[in-house]
Motif scaffolding. Structure first.
Motif, PDB file in Angstrom:
ATOM      1  N   LEU A 110       0.873  -1.236   0.089  1.00 51.86           N
ATOM      2  CA  LEU A 110       0.230  -0.073  -0.136  1.00 51.86           C
ATOM      3  C   LEU A 110       0.892   1.126  -0.026  1.00 51.86           C
ATOM      4  CD1 LEU A 110      -2.727   1.383   0.017  1.00 51.86           C
ATOM      5  CD2 LEU A 110      -2.758   1.262   2.671  1.00 51.86           C
ATOM      6  N   ILE A 111       1.970   1.145   0.881  1.00 50.81           N
ATOM      7  CA  ILE A 111       2.992   2.384   0.839  1.00 50.81           C
ATOM      8  C   ILE A 111       3.300   2.695  -0.655  1.00 50.81           C
ATOM      9  CG2 ILE A 111       5.139   3.133   1.691  1.00 50.81           C
ATOM     10  CD1 ILE A 111       4.442   1.850   4.443  1.00 50.81           C
ATOM     11  N   ARG A 112       3.568   1.673  -1.364  1.00 48.15           N
ATOM     12  CA  ARG A 112       4.517   1.772  -2.711  1.00 48.15           C
ATOM     13  C   ARG A 112       3.512   2.128  -3.536  1.00 48.15           C
ATOM     14  NH1 ARG A 112       7.211  -3.285  -4.511  1.00 48.15           N
ATOM     15  NH2 ARG A 112       8.116  -1.841  -6.087  1.00 48.15           N
ATOM     16  N   ARG A 113       2.237   1.772  -3.361  1.00 50.47           N
ATOM     17  CA  ARG A 113       1.061   2.387  -4.209  1.00 50.47           C
ATOM     18  C   ARG A 113       0.719   3.759  -4.152  1.00 50.47           C
ATOM     19  NH1 ARG A 113      -0.728  -2.590  -3.046  1.00 50.47           N
ATOM     20  NH2 ARG A 113      -2.458  -1.718  -1.577  1.00 50.47           N
ATOM     21  N   LEU A 114       1.071   4.203  -2.688  1.00 51.27           N
ATOM     22  CA  LEU A 114       0.496   5.705  -2.763  1.00 51.27           C
ATOM     23  C   LEU A 114       1.734   6.448  -3.246  1.00 51.27           C
ATOM     24  CD1 LEU A 114      -1.100   5.007   0.979  1.00 51.27           C
ATOM     25  CD2 LEU A 114      -2.016   5.636  -1.062  1.00 51.27           C
ATOM     26  N   TYR A 115       3.078   6.103  -2.838  1.00 54.23           N
ATOM     27  CA  TYR A 115       4.058   6.695  -3.408  1.00 54.23           C
ATOM     28  C   TYR A 115       3.910   6.966  -4.858  1.00 54.23           C
ATOM     29  CZ  TYR A 115       7.006   7.444   0.908  1.00 54.23           C
ATOM     30  OH  TYR A 115       7.344   7.668   2.315  1.00 54.23           O
ATOM     31  N   SER A 116       3.694   5.759  -5.538  1.00 54.82           N
ATOM     32  CA  SER A 116       3.742   5.741  -6.881  1.00 54.82           C
ATOM     33  C   SER A 116       2.815   6.775  -7.388  1.00 54.82           C
ATOM     34  CB  SER A 116       3.458   4.261  -7.398  1.00 54.82           C
ATOM     35  OG  SER A 116       2.278   3.855  -7.125  1.00 54.82           O
ATOM     36  N   ALA A 117       1.617   7.132  -6.631  1.00 61.27           N
ATOM     37  CA  ALA A 117       0.578   8.023  -7.051  1.00 61.27           C
ATOM     38  C   ALA A 117       1.116   9.379  -6.978  1.00 61.27           C
ATOM     39  CB  ALA A 117      -0.591   7.723  -6.284  1.00 61.27           C
ATOM     40  N   GLY A 118       2.028   9.436  -6.188  1.00 60.88           N
ATOM     41  CA  GLY A 118       2.886  10.869  -6.231  1.00 60.88           C
ATOM     42  C   GLY A 118       2.577  11.481  -4.897  1.00 60.88           C
ATOM     43  N   LEU A 119       2.124  10.798  -3.892  1.00 59.47           N
ATOM     44  CA  LEU A 119       1.713  11.163  -2.602  1.00 59.47           C
ATOM     45  C   LEU A 119       3.214  11.494  -1.813  1.00 59.47           C
ATOM     46  CD1 LEU A 119      -1.357   9.448  -1.571  1.00 59.47           C
ATOM     47  CD2 LEU A 119      -1.194  11.669  -2.796  1.00 59.47           C
TER      48      LEU A 119
END
Length: 130
Positions: free
Chosen positions: A48-57
């Motif tokens: 989840l952390i990786r997905r959020l980072y990849s979304a630019g957050l």
């Protein structure tokens, strides 16, 4: 689970896990030997952390999203937070397009003044192959 096992299962480096801990996104305990120990849900959390980072957050927003996720779902506050982040990214994208267009104009002007490269329609330089 030990840090190496979590890293392998999550597909990240050990260094990334340490960074997530520094950012207060991931938590571990220490065994008697001082080694980090993670719960079984750590791999899913890292995903989840990786997905959020990849979304630019940024980390600060990821931390907030994770706290909402722990609370059990998408509250109006979470939707508002994500909407604000999406709007911020939209503004950044507009700014980047404007900067690219200005750069493209500079390249076109340099070409008119006798520069060697010819501007292409997408803003990228041509390599001479057609």
């Amino acid at each position: 689970m030990r840090i190496g096992e979590v890293a392998a299962k999550a597909g990240v480096s050990v260094r990334a896990l340490r960074y997530y801990e520094e950012q207060d996104l991931l938590h571990s305990t220490r065994n008697r030997g001082g080694q980090r120990q993670y719960t079984a849900d750590a791999v899913e959390r890292v995903g989840l952390i990786r997905r959020l980072y990849s979304a630019g957050l940024p980390s600060s927003i990821v931390r907030e999203v994770l706290s909402f996720a722990e609370a059990g779902g998408a509250s109006p506050e979470l939707v508002g937070l994500l909407t604000a982040e999406r709007d911020r990214l939209d503004r950044q994208m507009t700014d980047l397009r404007d900067a690219r267009d200005r750069l493209h104009a500079c390249i076109a002007e340099a070409h008119r003044d006798g520069g060697p490269e010819r501007p292409s329609g997408d803003g990228s330089p041509r390599d001479g192959r057609n």
